[in-house]
Scaffold this motif. Structure first.
Motif, PDB file in Angstrom:
ATOM      1  N   ALA A  59      27.459  71.682 -90.730  1.00  0.00           N
ATOM      2  CA  ALA A  59      28.139  70.976 -89.642  1.00  0.00           C
ATOM      3  C   ALA A  59      28.200  71.844 -88.390  1.00  0.00           C
ATOM      4  O   ALA A  59      27.983  71.363 -87.270  1.00  0.00           O
ATOM      5  CB  ALA A  59      29.551  70.574 -90.078  1.00  0.00           C
ATOM      6  N   ALA A  60      28.492  73.137 -88.584  1.00  0.00           N
ATOM      7  CA  ALA A  60      28.562  74.052 -87.446  1.00  0.00           C
ATOM      8  C   ALA A  60      27.210  74.181 -86.750  1.00  0.00           C
ATOM      9  O   ALA A  60      27.146  74.373 -85.530  1.00  0.00           O
ATOM     10  CB  ALA A  60      29.051  75.421 -87.911  1.00  0.00           C
ATOM     11  N   ALA A  61      26.122  74.062 -87.489  1.00  0.00           N
ATOM     12  CA  ALA A  61      24.784  74.143 -86.886  1.00  0.00           C
ATOM     13  C   ALA A  61      24.409  72.842 -86.178  1.00  0.00           C
ATOM     14  O   ALA A  61      23.677  72.863 -85.180  1.00  0.00           O
ATOM     15  CB  ALA A  61      23.757  74.472 -87.963  1.00  0.00           C
ATOM     16  N   LEU A  62      24.893  71.727 -86.686  1.00  0.00           N
ATOM     17  CA  LEU A  62      24.535  70.435 -86.104  1.00  0.00           C
ATOM     18  C   LEU A  62      25.238  70.171 -84.775  1.00  0.00           C
ATOM     19  O   LEU A  62      24.718  69.437 -83.936  1.00  0.00           O
ATOM     20  CB  LEU A  62      24.859  69.309 -87.089  1.00  0.00           C
ATOM     21  N   VAL A  63      26.410  70.756 -84.572  1.00  0.00           N
ATOM     22  CA  VAL A  63      27.139  70.520 -83.322  1.00  0.00           C
ATOM     23  C   VAL A  63      26.350  71.017 -82.114  1.00  0.00           C
ATOM     24  O   VAL A  63      26.140  70.255 -81.157  1.00  0.00           O
ATOM     25  CB  VAL A  63      28.544  71.150 -83.388  1.00  0.00           C
ATOM     26  N   PRO A  64      25.881  72.270 -82.077  1.00  0.00           N
ATOM     27  CA  PRO A  64      25.057  72.676 -80.930  1.00  0.00           C
ATOM     28  C   PRO A  64      23.719  71.945 -80.873  1.00  0.00           C
ATOM     29  O   PRO A  64      23.175  71.724 -79.783  1.00  0.00           O
ATOM     30  CB  PRO A  64      24.864  74.183 -81.133  1.00  0.00           C
ATOM     31  N   ALA A  65      23.178  71.559 -82.036  1.00  0.00           N
ATOM     32  CA  ALA A  65      21.934  70.805 -82.038  1.00  0.00           C
ATOM     33  C   ALA A  65      22.107  69.461 -81.338  1.00  0.00           C
ATOM     34  O   ALA A  65      21.207  68.989 -80.633  1.00  0.00           O
ATOM     35  CB  ALA A  65      21.445  70.587 -83.473  1.00  0.00           C
ATOM     36  N   PHE A  66      23.270  68.848 -81.508  1.00  0.00           N
ATOM     37  CA  PHE A  66      23.561  67.574 -80.848  1.00  0.00           C
ATOM     38  C   PHE A  66      23.533  67.724 -79.331  1.00  0.00           C
ATOM     39  O   PHE A  66      23.115  66.819 -78.612  1.00  0.00           O
ATOM     40  CB  PHE A  66      24.933  67.081 -81.298  1.00  0.00           C
ATOM     41  N   VAL A  67      23.951  68.884 -78.834  1.00  0.00           N
ATOM     42  CA  VAL A  67      24.006  69.119 -77.396  1.00  0.00           C
ATOM     43  C   VAL A  67      22.669  69.608 -76.850  1.00  0.00           C
ATOM     44  O   VAL A  67      22.217  69.165 -75.777  1.00  0.00           O
ATOM     45  CB  VAL A  67      25.126  70.138 -77.075  1.00  0.00           C
ATOM     46  N   LEU A  68      22.005  70.505 -77.572  1.00  0.00           N
ATOM     47  CA  LEU A  68      20.852  71.219 -77.027  1.00  0.00           C
ATOM     48  C   LEU A  68      19.502  70.599 -77.373  1.00  0.00           C
ATOM     49  O   LEU A  68      18.551  70.732 -76.605  1.00  0.00           O
ATOM     50  CB  LEU A  68      20.877  72.673 -77.517  1.00  0.00           C
ATOM     51  N   ALA A  69      19.396  69.933 -78.527  1.00  0.00           N
ATOM     52  CA  ALA A  69      18.089  69.470 -78.987  1.00  0.00           C
ATOM     53  C   ALA A  69      17.558  68.223 -78.286  1.00  0.00           C
ATOM     54  O   ALA A  69      16.342  68.112 -78.074  1.00  0.00           O
ATOM     55  CB  ALA A  69      18.127  69.237 -80.501  1.00  0.00           C
ATOM     56  N   PRO A  70      18.389  67.237 -77.911  1.00  0.00           N
ATOM     57  CA  PRO A  70      17.842  65.968 -77.409  1.00  0.00           C
ATOM     58  C   PRO A  70      16.911  66.099 -76.208  1.00  0.00           C
ATOM     59  O   PRO A  70      15.871  65.442 -76.164  1.00  0.00           O
ATOM     60  CB  PRO A  70      19.099  65.163 -77.060  1.00  0.00           C
ATOM     61  N   GLY A  71      17.274  66.917 -75.231  1.00  0.00           N
ATOM     62  CA  GLY A  71      16.442  67.039 -74.038  1.00  0.00           C
ATOM     63  C   GLY A  71      15.036  67.518 -74.328  1.00  0.00           C
ATOM     64  O   GLY A  71      14.045  66.850 -73.995  1.00  0.00           O
ATOM     65  N   PRO A  72      14.882  68.697 -74.968  1.00  0.00           N
ATOM     66  CA  PRO A  72      13.529  69.183 -75.274  1.00  0.00           C
ATOM     67  C   PRO A  72      12.742  68.261 -76.199  1.00  0.00           C
ATOM     68  O   PRO A  72      11.539  68.045 -75.996  1.00  0.00           O
ATOM     69  CB  PRO A  72      13.797  70.540 -75.944  1.00  0.00           C
ATOM     70  N   VAL A  73      13.408  67.702 -77.225  1.00  0.00           N
ATOM     71  CA  VAL A  73      12.684  66.828 -78.157  1.00  0.00           C
ATOM     72  C   VAL A  73      12.246  65.545 -77.457  1.00  0.00           C
ATOM     73  O   VAL A  73      11.102  65.107 -77.595  1.00  0.00           O
ATOM     74  CB  VAL A  73      13.568  66.502 -79.387  1.00  0.00           C
ATOM     75  N   ALA A  74      13.141  64.937 -76.677  1.00  0.00           N
ATOM     76  CA  ALA A  74      12.782  63.713 -75.953  1.00  0.00           C
ATOM     77  C   ALA A  74      11.681  63.990 -74.945  1.00  0.00           C
ATOM     78  O   ALA A  74      10.775  63.176 -74.753  1.00  0.00           O
ATOM     79  CB  ALA A  74      14.012  63.144 -75.249  1.00  0.00           C
ATOM     80  N   GLY A  75      11.725  65.156 -74.298  1.00  0.00           N
ATOM     81  CA  GLY A  75      10.677  65.510 -73.349  1.00  0.00           C
ATOM     82  C   GLY A  75       9.327  65.652 -74.009  1.00  0.00           C
ATOM     83  O   GLY A  75       8.300  65.187 -73.483  1.00  0.00           O
ATOM     84  N   SER A  76       9.291  66.264 -75.195  1.00  0.00           N
ATOM     85  CA  SER A  76       8.021  66.427 -75.894  1.00  0.00           C
ATOM     86  C   SER A  76       7.478  65.094 -76.398  1.00  0.00           C
ATOM     87  O   SER A  76       6.263  64.884 -76.431  1.00  0.00           O
ATOM     88  CB  SER A  76       8.193  67.395 -77.070  1.00  0.00           C
ATOM     89  N   LEU A  77       8.376  64.172 -76.759  1.00  0.00           N
ATOM     90  CA  LEU A  77       7.934  62.870 -77.262  1.00  0.00           C
ATOM     91  C   LEU A  77       7.484  61.932 -76.148  1.00  0.00           C
ATOM     92  O   LEU A  77       6.672  61.044 -76.377  1.00  0.00           O
ATOM     93  CB  LEU A  77       9.073  62.207 -78.049  1.00  0.00           C
ATOM     94  N   SER A  78       8.039  62.120 -74.958  1.00  0.00           N
ATOM     95  CA  SER A  78       7.712  61.214 -73.848  1.00  0.00           C
ATOM     96  C   SER A  78       6.749  61.824 -72.839  1.00  0.00           C
ATOM     97  O   SER A  78       6.508  61.248 -71.788  1.00  0.00           O
ATOM     98  CB  SER A  78       9.003  60.786 -73.133  1.00  0.00           C
ATOM     99  N   GLY A  79       6.210  62.982 -73.149  1.00  0.00           N
ATOM    100  CA  GLY A  79       5.205  63.575 -72.275  1.00  0.00           C
ATOM    101  C   GLY A  79       5.762  64.344 -71.101  1.00  0.00           C
ATOM    102  O   GLY A  79       5.045  64.625 -70.142  1.00  0.00           O
ATOM    103  N   GLY A  80       7.015  64.717 -71.132  1.00  0.00           N
ATOM    104  CA  GLY A  80       7.601  65.495 -70.046  1.00  0.00           C
ATOM    105  C   GLY A  80       9.085  65.274 -69.943  1.00  0.00           C
ATOM    106  O   GLY A  80       9.564  64.159 -70.131  1.00  0.00           O
ATOM    107  N   GLY A  81       9.808  66.371 -69.663  1.00  0.00           N
ATOM    108  CA  GLY A  81      11.251  66.269 -69.550  1.00  0.00           C
ATOM    109  C   GLY A  81      11.708  66.495 -68.122  1.00  0.00           C
ATOM    110  O   GLY A  81      10.926  66.379 -67.171  1.00  0.00           O
ATOM    111  N   TYR A  82      12.978  66.850 -67.994  1.00  0.00           N
ATOM    112  CA  TYR A  82      13.576  67.042 -66.680  1.00  0.00           C
ATOM    113  C   TYR A  82      14.354  68.355 -66.681  1.00  0.00           C
ATOM    114  O   TYR A  82      14.961  68.729 -67.676  1.00  0.00           O
ATOM    115  CB  TYR A  82      14.495  65.864 -66.345  1.00  0.00           C
TER     116      TYR A  82
END
Length: 292
Positions: free
Chosen positions: A31-54
């Motif tokens: 649970a302690a590992a998932l909390v920062p993942a919830f904050v930090l992971a979405p941007g980079p992962v979404a950027g890689s899946l959509s061909g570019g982030g912000y």
């Protein structure tokens, strides 16, 4: 000379025998590992899946604002490439957050059940350890409810990312949507649907806004029904519990109250979003007027 036979005393039960320390530790670490993942992971992962982030919120707002103005000026139902890229990114962003929040919720539910079982069997523990178990269980329950809210909100953003993005439009900033465009949108929404044929972008916005609230209405209704069922089961078990089992009765009474309050609160959200789903244009107009 007399001899005495040494006696061996069987070891007493460990004070933590009823607490699955290893399982609790693993779940707590996860649970302690998932909390920062919830904050930090979405941007980079979404950027890689959509061909570019912000690079940050300001860059996303600038791209959204410019592409939204182009979309309105074009007057077509389909999104131009710039806006389509932003919308696709935002949908994937919320999808990642929804998945992480759902995994975190599952971990917290499992952890909460272990702590509850340990508390109910904590007869051999000191009062301090029992209090620590109860406090840990309350904290885990609060985090689980927050995770549930995050699952609902991010499913909503995944299914209707365009409406979710509207909340990020810089309406009153210098780099935001021009005042003339905003005034035209407000005028069209105020007349919708009685003002004749609306521009395609207005129809798309109203339809997507209705979908945005419909998703939350359905999710909130499901959660309210589940919460009501859990509350009913808790009260039934409370009534059946022996009067001497004060710890179990205390837990069941607290559970019944908590889930009853949860069901009532979420039912209000479901009703409000159902009403907006039936007539989304006024709520959308309120947003563009600065009241949402």
């Amino acid at each position: 000379m007399s001899t005495t036979t040494p006696t061996t005393t069987a070891p007493g039960p460990s004070r933590t025998a009823d607490v699955p320390v290893r399982a609790v530790s693993v779940l707590a670490a996860l649970a302690a590992a998932l909390v920062p993942a919830f904050v930090l992971a979405p941007g980079p992962v979404a950027g890689s899946l959509s061909g570019g982030g912000y690079g940050g919120r300001r860059e996303l707002e600038d791209r959204l604002s410019a592409s939204f103005v182009d979309y309105w000026a074009a007057g077509e139902r389909s999104f131009p490439p710039g806006l389509r890229g932003v919308v696709d990114y935002w949908s994937r962003y919320h999808l990642v957050k929804a998945v992480v929040a759902a995994v975190l919720l599952a971990v917290l539910v499992a952890l909460g059940l272990l702590l509850r079982k340990a508390y109910l069997r904590a007869g051999g523990l000191t009062a301090g350890r029992r209090t620590a178990l109860a406090s840990a269980g309350a904290a885990v329950t609060a985090l689980a409810l927050f995770s549930l809210a995050m699952v609902m909100a991010n499913v909503q953003g995944t299914v209707a990312p365009f409406s979710s993005l509207l909340s990020m439009l810089p309406l009153h900033a210098p780099h935001g949507v021009p005042a003339g465009t905003l005034e035209e949108i407000r005028r069209q929404l105020a007349a919708y649907p009685d003002g004749g044929q609306s521009p395609p972008p207005v129809e798309v916005m109203v339809s997507d806004f209705g979908r945005y609230h419909a998703v939350l209405a359905v999710a909130a209704t499901a959660v309210a029904l589940c919460a009501a069922a859990i509350s009913a089961v808790s009260w039934r078990r409370f009534a059946a519990a022996a009067a001497s089992d004060r710890r179990a009765r205390r837990v069941l009474r607290s559970s019944g109250l908590l889930w009853a309050l949860m069901a009532a609160a979420v039912a209000v959200i479901a009703v409000a979003n159902t009403a907006t789903t039936a007539d989304p244009a006024p709520a959308l107009l309120a947003f563009f007027e600065g009241g949402w």
